[in-house]
Motif scaffolding. Sequence first.
Motif, mmCIF file in Angstrom:
data_model
loop_
_atom_site.group_PDB
_atom_site.id
_atom_site.type_symbol
_atom_site.label_atom_id
_atom_site.label_comp_id
_atom_site.label_asym_id
_atom_site.label_seq_id
_atom_site.Cartn_x
_atom_site.Cartn_y
_atom_site.Cartn_z
ATOM 1 N N VAL A 1 8.209 10.245 0.284
ATOM 2 C CA VAL A 1 7.009 8.665 0.109
ATOM 3 C C VAL A 1 7.650 8.661 -1.683
ATOM 4 O O VAL A 1 8.181 7.410 -2.493
ATOM 5 C CB VAL A 1 6.525 7.711 0.072
ATOM 6 C CG1 VAL A 1 5.375 6.743 -0.177
ATOM 7 C CG2 VAL A 1 6.176 8.167 2.160
ATOM 8 N N THR A 2 6.975 9.377 -2.319
ATOM 9 C CA THR A 2 6.649 9.788 -4.186
ATOM 10 C C THR A 2 8.035 10.142 -4.655
ATOM 11 O O THR A 2 8.536 8.640 -5.119
ATOM 12 C CB THR A 2 5.968 10.653 -4.505
ATOM 13 O OG1 THR A 2 4.921 10.714 -3.891
ATOM 14 C CG2 THR A 2 5.907 10.925 -5.819
ATOM 15 N N LEU A 3 8.914 10.077 -3.893
ATOM 16 C CA LEU A 3 10.576 10.265 -4.654
ATOM 17 C C LEU A 3 11.205 8.686 -4.816
ATOM 18 O O LEU A 3 11.796 8.598 -5.578
ATOM 19 C CB LEU A 3 11.630 11.725 -4.350
ATOM 20 C CG LEU A 3 11.473 12.737 -4.620
ATOM 21 C CD1 LEU A 3 11.683 13.521 -3.661
ATOM 22 C CD2 LEU A 3 11.800 12.922 -5.851
ATOM 23 N N VAL A 4 11.492 8.439 -3.858
ATOM 24 C CA VAL A 4 12.092 6.908 -3.133
ATOM 25 C C VAL A 4 10.674 5.938 -4.332
ATOM 26 O O VAL A 4 11.405 4.618 -4.443
ATOM 27 C CB VAL A 4 12.420 6.897 -2.384
ATOM 28 C CG1 VAL A 4 13.416 7.461 -1.538
ATOM 29 C CG2 VAL A 4 11.302 6.392 -1.320
ATOM 30 N N MET A 5 9.648 6.118 -4.200
ATOM 31 C CA MET A 5 8.304 4.181 -4.401
ATOM 32 C C MET A 5 7.977 4.975 -6.720
ATOM 33 O O MET A 5 8.287 3.830 -7.363
ATOM 34 C CB MET A 5 7.054 4.670 -3.802
ATOM 35 C CG MET A 5 7.923 4.136 -2.294
ATOM 36 S SD MET A 5 8.272 3.065 -2.149
ATOM 37 C CE MET A 5 6.861 1.289 -2.287
ATOM 38 N N VAL A 6 8.109 6.006 -6.444
ATOM 39 C CA VAL A 6 7.360 6.190 -7.502
ATOM 40 C C VAL A 6 8.509 6.700 -8.850
ATOM 41 O O VAL A 6 8.851 5.995 -10.238
ATOM 42 C CB VAL A 6 6.560 7.491 -7.442
ATOM 43 C CG1 VAL A 6 6.150 7.703 -9.619
ATOM 44 C CG2 VAL A 6 5.110 6.456 -7.156
ATOM 45 N N GLU A 7 9.886 7.840 -7.985
ATOM 46 C CA GLU A 7 10.414 8.443 -9.282
ATOM 47 C C GLU A 7 11.992 8.296 -8.247
ATOM 48 O O GLU A 7 12.672 8.407 -8.943
ATOM 49 C CB GLU A 7 9.954 10.105 -8.420
ATOM 50 C CG GLU A 7 8.768 10.196 -9.452
ATOM 51 C CD GLU A 7 8.846 12.015 -9.611
ATOM 52 O OE1 GLU A 7 9.856 12.896 -9.078
ATOM 53 O OE2 GLU A 7 7.753 12.210 -8.875
ATOM 54 N N ARG A 8 11.845 6.493 -8.506
ATOM 55 C CA ARG A 8 13.373 6.341 -8.278
ATOM 56 C C ARG A 8 14.519 5.952 -8.908
ATOM 57 O O ARG A 8 15.793 6.416 -8.772
ATOM 58 C CB ARG A 8 13.080 4.792 -7.319
ATOM 59 C CG ARG A 8 14.441 3.946 -6.805
ATOM 60 C CD ARG A 8 14.344 3.073 -5.860
ATOM 61 N NE ARG A 8 15.339 3.127 -5.132
ATOM 62 C CZ ARG A 8 14.714 2.516 -3.454
ATOM 63 N NH1 ARG A 8 13.658 1.352 -3.549
ATOM 64 N NH2 ARG A 8 16.254 2.400 -2.805
ATOM 65 N N SER A 9 14.118 5.625 -9.913
ATOM 66 C CA SER A 9 14.710 5.727 -11.442
ATOM 67 C C SER A 9 14.889 7.072 -11.655
ATOM 68 O O SER A 9 16.541 7.439 -12.258
ATOM 69 C CB SER A 9 14.027 4.340 -12.658
ATOM 70 O OG SER A 9 13.156 5.692 -12.720
#
Length: 178
Positions: free
Chosen positions: A127-135
Amino acid sequence: ITGEVLAVWRRILDRVPGSRIVFKGREYSDAALQDRITAGLGVDRCEFWPQTQHLEHLDAFKHVDLVLDPWPQTGGITTCEALHQGVPSVTLLGERTIQRAAASILHLVGFDIGITLTADEYVDRAVTLVMVERSGLAAQRPLWRERLLASPICAGYVAAAETLFCDLWRDWCAMRPI
């Protein structure tokens, strides 16, 4: 893909608005398998893509942000192909060798953040990777191929394997009576 894996993936999908999960390959044309997967994840969240020729298969990764590695058997070839195309994975580290393959690959390319120890950590990390760190993930896409090719997975593997086989052959020959 076990019921436990589907339940964990559902938790990720529920926390990422608008998310979808792709299943690609010949086996996913089976209606019973599709029904089992969609029963766990929701019909509107799943896409089933057919098996394709290898180059088209690799090209399909351009539509993927992150690979969700299943367990107990984790990825090997898929993990490498995804990295080659710029897509890292999240994996759950297990006790047996087959449960550690993807983690070993991710470690060798420097994506230790993708290695988790519990199902809860797996969910939170995805979740963190695709929501927070997506860019950040998107910015790193070009780097994963370079890291994979420079890693021991690709660089020097054939020479090391050939040396090992030659050493084993010499040792075996030396033990044979003349």
